[in-house]
Design a protein around this motif. Structure first.
Motif, PDB file in Angstrom:
ATOM      1  N   SER A 265       0.591  -1.105   0.020  1.00 27.81           N
ATOM      2  CA  SER A 265      -0.072  -0.062  -0.008  1.00 27.81           C
ATOM      3  C   SER A 265       0.936   1.284  -0.054  1.00 27.81           C
ATOM      4  CB  SER A 265      -0.977   0.226   1.141  1.00 27.81           C
ATOM      5  OG  SER A 265      -1.985  -0.906   1.136  1.00 27.81           O
ATOM      6  N   LEU A 266       2.094   1.114   0.556  1.00 28.44           N
ATOM      7  CA  LEU A 266       2.830   2.323   0.933  1.00 28.44           C
ATOM      8  C   LEU A 266       3.661   2.855  -0.334  1.00 28.44           C
ATOM      9  CD1 LEU A 266       3.903   2.151   4.414  1.00 28.44           C
ATOM     10  CD2 LEU A 266       2.308   4.055   3.463  1.00 28.44           C
ATOM     11  N   THR A 267       3.996   1.691  -1.384  1.00 32.60           N
ATOM     12  CA  THR A 267       4.477   1.838  -2.357  1.00 32.60           C
ATOM     13  C   THR A 267       4.117   1.543  -3.624  1.00 32.60           C
ATOM     14  OG1 THR A 267       5.674  -0.435  -2.111  1.00 32.60           O
ATOM     15  CG2 THR A 267       6.825   1.339  -0.982  1.00 32.60           C
ATOM     16  N   TYR A 268       2.674   1.226  -3.899  1.00 29.30           N
ATOM     17  CA  TYR A 268       2.295   0.994  -5.128  1.00 29.30           C
ATOM     18  C   TYR A 268       2.360   2.095  -6.284  1.00 29.30           C
ATOM     19  CZ  TYR A 268      -2.204   3.170  -4.953  1.00 29.30           C
ATOM     20  OH  TYR A 268      -3.130   4.110  -5.087  1.00 29.30           O
ATOM     21  N   PRO A 269       2.165   3.396  -5.268  1.00 31.49           N
ATOM     22  CA  PRO A 269       1.962   4.563  -6.347  1.00 31.49           C
ATOM     23  C   PRO A 269       3.193   4.677  -7.071  1.00 31.49           C
ATOM     24  CG  PRO A 269       0.913   5.102  -4.318  1.00 31.49           C
ATOM     25  CD  PRO A 269       1.728   3.535  -4.161  1.00 31.49           C
ATOM     26  N   LEU A 270       4.510   4.340  -6.577  1.00 31.54           N
ATOM     27  CA  LEU A 270       5.690   4.425  -7.150  1.00 31.54           C
ATOM     28  C   LEU A 270       6.081   3.507  -8.277  1.00 31.54           C
ATOM     29  CD1 LEU A 270       8.180   4.850  -3.920  1.00 31.54           C
ATOM     30  CD2 LEU A 270       7.624   6.362  -5.749  1.00 31.54           C
ATOM     31  N   HIS A 271       5.540   2.251  -8.019  1.00 27.22           N
ATOM     32  CA  HIS A 271       5.453   1.191  -9.151  1.00 27.22           C
ATOM     33  C   HIS A 271       4.627   1.764 -10.381  1.00 27.22           C
ATOM     34  CE1 HIS A 271       7.993  -1.702  -7.272  1.00 27.22           C
ATOM     35  NE2 HIS A 271       7.630  -1.315  -6.169  1.00 27.22           N
ATOM     36  N   SER A 295       0.824   9.428   4.363  1.00 23.97           N
ATOM     37  CA  SER A 295       2.097   9.628   3.660  1.00 23.97           C
ATOM     38  C   SER A 295       1.917  10.235   2.561  1.00 23.97           C
ATOM     39  CB  SER A 295       2.704   8.239   3.299  1.00 23.97           C
ATOM     40  OG  SER A 295       2.219   7.650   2.150  1.00 23.97           O
ATOM     41  N   ASP A 296       2.754  11.168   1.953  1.00 24.91           N
ATOM     42  CA  ASP A 296       2.590  11.877   0.757  1.00 24.91           C
ATOM     43  C   ASP A 296       2.475  11.041  -0.482  1.00 24.91           C
ATOM     44  OD1 ASP A 296       3.683  14.024   2.234  1.00 24.91           O
ATOM     45  OD2 ASP A 296       5.794  13.905   1.588  1.00 24.91           O
ATOM     46  N   LEU A 297       2.859   9.881  -0.362  1.00 25.42           N
ATOM     47  CA  LEU A 297       2.282   9.071  -1.550  1.00 25.42           C
ATOM     48  C   LEU A 297       0.813   8.584  -1.625  1.00 25.42           C
ATOM     49  CD1 LEU A 297       5.509   6.595  -1.757  1.00 25.42           C
ATOM     50  CD2 LEU A 297       4.902   8.266  -3.494  1.00 25.42           C
ATOM     51  N   LEU A 298       0.182   8.732  -0.399  1.00 27.34           N
ATOM     52  CA  LEU A 298      -1.082   8.409  -0.454  1.00 27.34           C
ATOM     53  C   LEU A 298      -1.854   9.550  -0.125  1.00 27.34           C
ATOM     54  CD1 LEU A 298      -0.942   4.976   1.800  1.00 27.34           C
ATOM     55  CD2 LEU A 298      -1.016   5.254  -1.073  1.00 27.34           C
ATOM     56  N   GLN A 299      -1.593  10.535  -0.563  1.00 28.41           N
ATOM     57  CA  GLN A 299      -2.356  11.909  -0.299  1.00 28.41           C
ATOM     58  C   GLN A 299      -3.749  11.681  -0.954  1.00 28.41           C
ATOM     59  OE1 GLN A 299      -0.082  15.474  -1.461  1.00 28.41           O
ATOM     60  NE2 GLN A 299       1.075  15.357   0.341  1.00 28.41           N
ATOM     61  N   ALA A 300      -3.952  10.938  -2.219  1.00 27.96           N
ATOM     62  CA  ALA A 300      -5.337  11.183  -2.891  1.00 27.96           C
ATOM     63  C   ALA A 300      -6.256  10.182  -2.158  1.00 27.96           C
ATOM     64  CB  ALA A 300      -4.975  10.603  -4.197  1.00 27.96           C
ATOM     65  N   HIS A 301      -5.873   9.540  -1.204  1.00 30.49           N
ATOM     66  CA  HIS A 301      -6.539   8.442  -0.526  1.00 30.49           C
ATOM     67  C   HIS A 301      -7.333   9.220   0.726  1.00 30.49           C
ATOM     68  CE1 HIS A 301      -5.294   4.587  -2.472  1.00 30.49           C
ATOM     69  NE2 HIS A 301      -4.261   5.296  -2.715  1.00 30.49           N
TER      70      HIS A 301
END
Length: 421
Positions: A265-271, A295-301
């Motif tokens: 969940s924390l890294t899927y946006p990077l992939h 986290s910054d990567l999940l801001q849209a959630h």
């Protein structure tokens, strides 16, 4: 003159310190939670409950769909979404029948509830638990583990155990090899150790069918300040590519359409945004966004899961043995004016409504009657409900026998849950 000067400085110091007093953080319920408080008073059995906002869940699912597009397959993580109803809902909405499983009872439950599913173990399972799965699988089950279930192998010793299990069962077992791509939680960390098990598979041909690889990269999201997230991601994917290249060299046993699983969940946006060796990602908690996933990567959630508990008592904020100091404590901070006690407690969760509630660090936590402190501005009364945001969904969902569902802010249904790991 000197004495008056020092006295003045002292008074200024006291005044300055007094000016640093905490502000009153208490607020009444925001409209969203005020409505839920009213509904729960009228429609519950008085026990703590989990609430799932389906509108927010839908928005989070749409974020994932948009980011992954047609580039990466999605595998739903069962331990973080531990409800058959929730898994079925998301499987339809996100068009996937792929699940990652971490608990043998969950494995048997999913084989019954989702007989068409593709199941991948998210951690190496003791061989006794793997045997238990086959023993508990109904004889006439339409779920076919020889085609639909992939066990995870993290060492040469476990490979031997599963080879012996396949021989004892007289049936083929599908396996994936766990890679250590920097988390250092086990798995094959270098080409040498990976080559050894691949050579064994190719030479001895035990009844184990290699499906591909799995490499979890949670460390990327928690990289120290001296390593950027992008650099940490590059290191992890480079390790994955190196080990993938090693595996591809064993063409006799390497599958034509390999499973290349990873992320979380924390890294899927990077992939989804950068170059990746993966062809599928595992996602669970991002769909509910509990507190540990801010986290910054999940801001849209958006947060979609709440824990609610009824207020049993509302008393003044006095502490044992220091009642005489209560007036001084309240003078320093209004946020100790009162204490409320909940039904149950010690959950991994933070109070969010009404605003201004906090755990009492001077009093401690309780599993039976959790104590929260606040100012009178919260307007809490006995029988009201306090709302908390879980830090994680893993393990928390299984503590409750059901999840209450919200649509448009209204209670609309219930889903049963799976037991905790």
């Amino acid at each position: 003159m000197k004495r008056r000067h020092l006295l003045g400085l002292g008074l200024l110091g006291v005044a300055g310190a007094w000016a640093l007093r905490p502000n009153d953080l208490g607020r009444p319920y925001a409209p969203y939670f005020e409505s839920l408080n009213t509904q729960l008073k009228a429609d519950t059995d008085g026990l703590p409950v989990l609430l799932l906002d389906l509108d927010r869940l839908d928005q989070n699912a749409e974020v994932i769909r948009r980011l992954l597009g047609n580039r990466l397959q999605l595998r739903l993580v069962v331990k973080s979404l531990a409800s058959p109803g929730l898994l079925e809902y998301l499987a339809k909405r996100l068009d996937t029948q792929r699940f990652m499983v971490f608990h043998q009872p969950h494995l048997n439950q999913l084989a019954r509830s989702f007989p068409q599913a593709d199941l991948l173990l998210g951690k190496p399972m003791p061989v006794q638990a793997a045997l238990g799965f086959y023993q508990q699988l109904p004889r006439h089950s339409t779920f076919a583990p020889d085609r639909q279930l992939t066990w995870l192998i993290d060492s040469a010793a476990r490979l031997q155990e599963y080879a012996e299990l396949a021989e004892a069962l007289q049936r083929p077992l599908r396996i994936a090899l766990e890679l250590d791509v920097g988390l250092h939680r086990g798995g094959f960390a270098d080409a040498r150790s990976l080559s050894q098990v691949l050579q064994r598979l190719q030479r001895d041909k035990p009844n184990l069918h290699l499906q591909g690889l799995m490499g979890y990269d949670a460390q990327v999201a928690h990289a120290p300040p001296w390593i950027s997230t992008t650099e940490a991601f590059a290191q992890a994917t480079a390790r994955y590519r190196e080990l993938l290249s090693t595996a591809q060299g064993f063409s006799e046993i390497w599958p034509e359409q390999p499973l290349l699983n990873g992320a979380g969940s924390l890294t899927y946006p990077l992939h989804s945004q950068l170059e990746t060796p993966l062809n599928e990602v595992a996602v669970g908690s991002a769909l509910l966004k509990p507190g540990d996933f801010d986290s910054d990567l999940l801001q849209a959630h958006q947060p979609a899961l709440w824990l609610a508990s009824p207020v049993l008592k509302v008393v003044d904020g006095a502490l044992p043995f220091v009642q005489s100091a209560q007036g001084l404590l309240e003078a320093w901070t209004p946020n100790r004016q009162q204490a409320c006690y909940l039904y149950g407690g010690h959950w991994p969760a933070q109070p969010v409504a009404p605003e201004g509630l906090a755990y009492d660090e001077l009093y401690g936590r309780s599993r039976n009657q959790e104590r929260l402190i606040s100012s009178h501005a919260t307007r809490l009364r006995v029988g009201d409900w306090v709302f908390l945001r879980p830090s994680v969904s893993e393990g928390v969902i299984g503590e409750f026998r059901e999840i209450r569902l919200l649509r448009g802010g209204q209670l609309v249904g219930r889903w049963s849950t799976l037991p905790s790991v």
